[in-house]
Design a protein around this motif. Structure first.
Motif, short mmCIF file in Angstrom:
data_model
loop_
_atom_site.label_atom_id
_atom_site.label_comp_id
_atom_site.label_asym_id
_atom_site.label_seq_id
_atom_site.Cartn_x
_atom_site.Cartn_y
_atom_site.Cartn_z
N LYS A 269 0.64 -1.21 -0.11
CA LYS A 269 -0.08 0.00 0.11
C LYS A 269 0.80 1.37 0.10
O LYS A 269 0.31 2.23 -0.43
N SER A 270 1.83 1.21 0.84
CA SER A 270 2.85 2.35 0.88
C SER A 270 3.34 2.68 -0.62
O SER A 270 3.75 3.76 -0.85
N VAL A 271 3.86 1.79 -1.28
CA VAL A 271 4.13 1.86 -2.77
C VAL A 271 3.26 2.21 -3.38
O VAL A 271 3.35 2.90 -4.41
N GLY A 272 2.00 1.90 -3.56
CA GLY A 272 0.84 2.08 -4.30
C GLY A 272 0.56 1.18 -5.34
O GLY A 272 0.36 1.71 -6.54
N ASN A 273 1.10 -0.04 -5.39
CA ASN A 273 1.20 -1.08 -6.47
C ASN A 273 0.41 -2.17 -6.09
O ASN A 273 0.44 -2.95 -6.70
N VAL A 274 -0.58 -1.86 -5.41
CA VAL A 274 -1.31 -3.11 -4.93
C VAL A 274 -2.49 -3.36 -6.19
O VAL A 274 -3.10 -2.28 -6.52
N VAL A 275 -2.67 -4.48 -6.73
CA VAL A 275 -3.53 -4.51 -7.83
C VAL A 275 -4.60 -5.28 -7.43
O VAL A 275 -4.68 -6.53 -7.10
N LEU A 276 -5.91 -4.63 -7.54
CA LEU A 276 -7.27 -5.47 -7.32
C LEU A 276 -7.87 -5.79 -8.47
O LEU A 276 -7.37 -5.61 -9.70
N LEU A 277 -8.80 -6.63 -8.36
CA LEU A 277 -9.61 -7.28 -9.52
C LEU A 277 -10.15 -6.19 -10.36
O LEU A 277 -10.07 -6.44 -11.50
N PRO A 278 -10.76 -5.36 -9.73
CA PRO A 278 -11.02 -4.29 -10.81
C PRO A 278 -10.11 -3.51 -11.66
O PRO A 278 -10.54 -2.97 -12.66
N ASP A 279 -8.92 -3.54 -10.98
CA ASP A 279 -7.84 -2.88 -12.00
C ASP A 279 -7.62 -3.68 -13.18
O ASP A 279 -7.27 -3.08 -14.37
N LEU A 280 -7.87 -5.05 -13.11
CA LEU A 280 -7.81 -5.96 -14.34
C LEU A 280 -9.00 -6.03 -15.23
O LEU A 280 -8.53 -6.19 -16.54
N ALA A 436 -5.43 7.98 -0.82
CA ALA A 436 -6.69 8.15 -1.48
C ALA A 436 -6.54 8.66 -2.94
O ALA A 436 -7.28 8.00 -3.77
N ASP A 437 -5.49 9.20 -3.24
CA ASP A 437 -5.23 9.45 -4.50
C ASP A 437 -5.14 8.42 -5.47
O ASP A 437 -5.15 8.04 -6.55
N ALA A 438 -4.13 7.59 -4.73
CA ALA A 438 -3.52 6.28 -5.30
C ALA A 438 -4.74 5.32 -5.71
O ALA A 438 -4.68 4.58 -6.71
N ILE A 439 -5.66 5.11 -4.91
CA ILE A 439 -6.93 4.57 -5.04
C ILE A 439 -7.73 4.77 -6.13
O ILE A 439 -7.98 4.07 -7.17
#
Length: 464
Positions: A269-280, A436-439
């Protein structure tokens, strides 16, 4: 060739011989739902679904248990941060996990037990361990005495006890006989959920629950225990210790899937690279995402990149294109038995990459038969392709994928986006605007437009 699996316990590939002929008991560590699932969680779900499908295709009757850790330090912390009940965090995120598994075509487990529903079994297990000198109560907590199991502790993770550090699982380190002892039960704290036991009110330690639930549904000795490599120590090591110290044989084969990174980095989360299913879902359809997550060998480290996903999309569409054209010529028919080369690959420690090579070669042969007008050959190739794709859960003619138009996906996407927006609102409430902006940026990249209104955020899918 018989099924052979890499067993972490012996660090070797072993011929699979079930405890009971024709039957398999399999337990997989499922979610701790403090947040929505990322693609690493979903990869694990797809991997063990492929194993389940292959076991059943091989003639086994499988009892598949996948647990839910629905009370945990992290869940309690998230609930406190959001100002909501702990069970609301666990239940909301677990529904999202289930929707994600369903969306990717994962078959449901035979049983999906929750930690909070199995405290009586945990009490029985603790009583057995205390009674035979392998555990002790102290100040409302209950701990496993690691030194009492010193000859075997560390075998799964290939570590020696003298080289291990403190378990670090409780602020009450002074209550332990040895800092490496781990908590079976944590005494009640103000504002936290608790259950009554003979040693005081409290809640389960992380490791205790899996031993209690696995043996409750699969018996004191069962066939396969699975999970990610990150669980080998301490979680699975501690499961073995407490179960075998209590007198249970526990799991006979230990399978561990590799982790998933993003562009070479661990998801954070701190890096902001968590990929969730909606991302795909803005880049690929669910069947294509499943193909991608299943395509690497289950024990390998998998690195997500947009380019790799795009390659998987193209590969799946080659299969889909042949199946569509062939079924138009000869009808959908029924899947046949899988080719021997495919079976050999799957029997060799679930060699999905080699199995996919057989599948794509059969697609090429089928396309050649289509081009020459040899409909008998087309029919045979179509039946083989569908059989292999069915084992991998990617048969384009499966109702799962034929009904996956945008209108069908919308309720699932809605639930997944809702969780992401809740996380964004929580970040804004704690003034973590970067998170918040990263999400929001992640949702935008996935094709989800977010608009902040006086009534709260609303979203829609990008068109075109």
């Amino acid at each position: 060739m018989s099924l052979r699996l890499y067993d972490t316990g012996t660090r070797s590939v072993r011929t699979f011989e079930p405890l009971e002929e024709g039957r398999v008991g399999m337990y997989v560590c499922g979610a701790t739902p403090q947040a929505a699932p990322h693609i690493g969680h979903l990869r694990s779900g797809v991997i063990y679904d492929v194993l389940l499908r292959w076991l059943r295709a091989s003639g086994y009757e499988v009892t598949f248990a996948r647990n839910v850790t629905d009370v945990d330090d992290k869940i309690i912390a998230v609930a406190a941060e959001r100002g909501v009940p702990w069970f609301a965090v666990a239940e909301g995120n677990q529904r999202t996990f289930t929707q994600g598994y369903d969306l990717l075509g994962c078959l449901p487990p035979t049983i999906e037990p929750r930690a909070t529903g199995h405290v009586p079994e945990m009490i029985v297990l603790m009583r057995r361990l205390i009674g035979n000198g392998h555990a002790y109560a102290a100040g409302g907590d209950v701990y496993f005495d690691v030194k009492s199991w010193a000859d075997e502790y560390g075998a799964l993770s290939n570590q020696r006890l003298e080289n291990m550090r403190s378990a670090g699982d409780t602020p009450n380190e002074d209550l332990k006989r040895d800092p490496r002892d781990f908590a079976l039960w944590k005494g009640a704290k103000p504002g936290e959920p608790s259950w009554e036991t003979p040693w005081g009110d409290g809640r389960p330690g992380w490791h205790l629950e899996c031993s209690a639930m696995a043996t409750r549904y699969l018996g004191p000795t069962f066939d396969i225990h699975g999970g990610g490599v990150d669980l080998i120590f301490p979680h699975h090591e501690n499961e073995i210790a407490q179960s075998r110290a209590a007198g249970d044989g526990f799991a006979r084969y230990w399978l561990h899937n590799g982790l998933l990174t993003v562009d070479g980095e661990k998801m954070s989360k701190s890096v902001g690279n968590v990929v969730l299913l909606p991302d795909l879902l803005g880049r690929a359809r669910p069947a294509e995402v499943r193909y991608y997550l299943a395509s690497a060998h289950y024990r390998s480290l998998m690195d997500y990149t947009d380019a790799a996903l795009a390659e998987a999309v193209s590969a799946y569409q080659r299969i889909e294109g042949f199946v569509t054209r062939a079924s138009e010529q000869v009808g959908a028919g029924s899947p046949s038995s899988v080719p021997s080369a495919f079976a050999s690959a799957m029997d060799d420690d679930l060699g999905v990459p080699q199995a996919l090579a057989v599948l794509h070669e059969t697609v090429r042969e089928g396309n050649s038969a289509l081009a020459s007008g040899d409909l008998d050959a087309v029919h045979g190739h179509l039946a083989s392709v569908r059989a292999m794709a069915g084992v991998l859960g990617i048969d384009p003619l499966s109702p799962q994928w034929r009904a996956s138009g945008e209108d069908d996906l919308h309720p699932v996407v809605d639930a997944l986006v809702k969780v992401a927006l809740e996380q964004r609102q929580a970040a804004r409430a704690r003034k973590d605007y970067a998170a918040a902006d990263a999400i929001r940026d992640s949702l935008s990249a996935a094709g989800v437009l977010v608009e902040d209104t006086p009534q709260g955020p609303r979203w829609e899918l990008k068109r075109g």
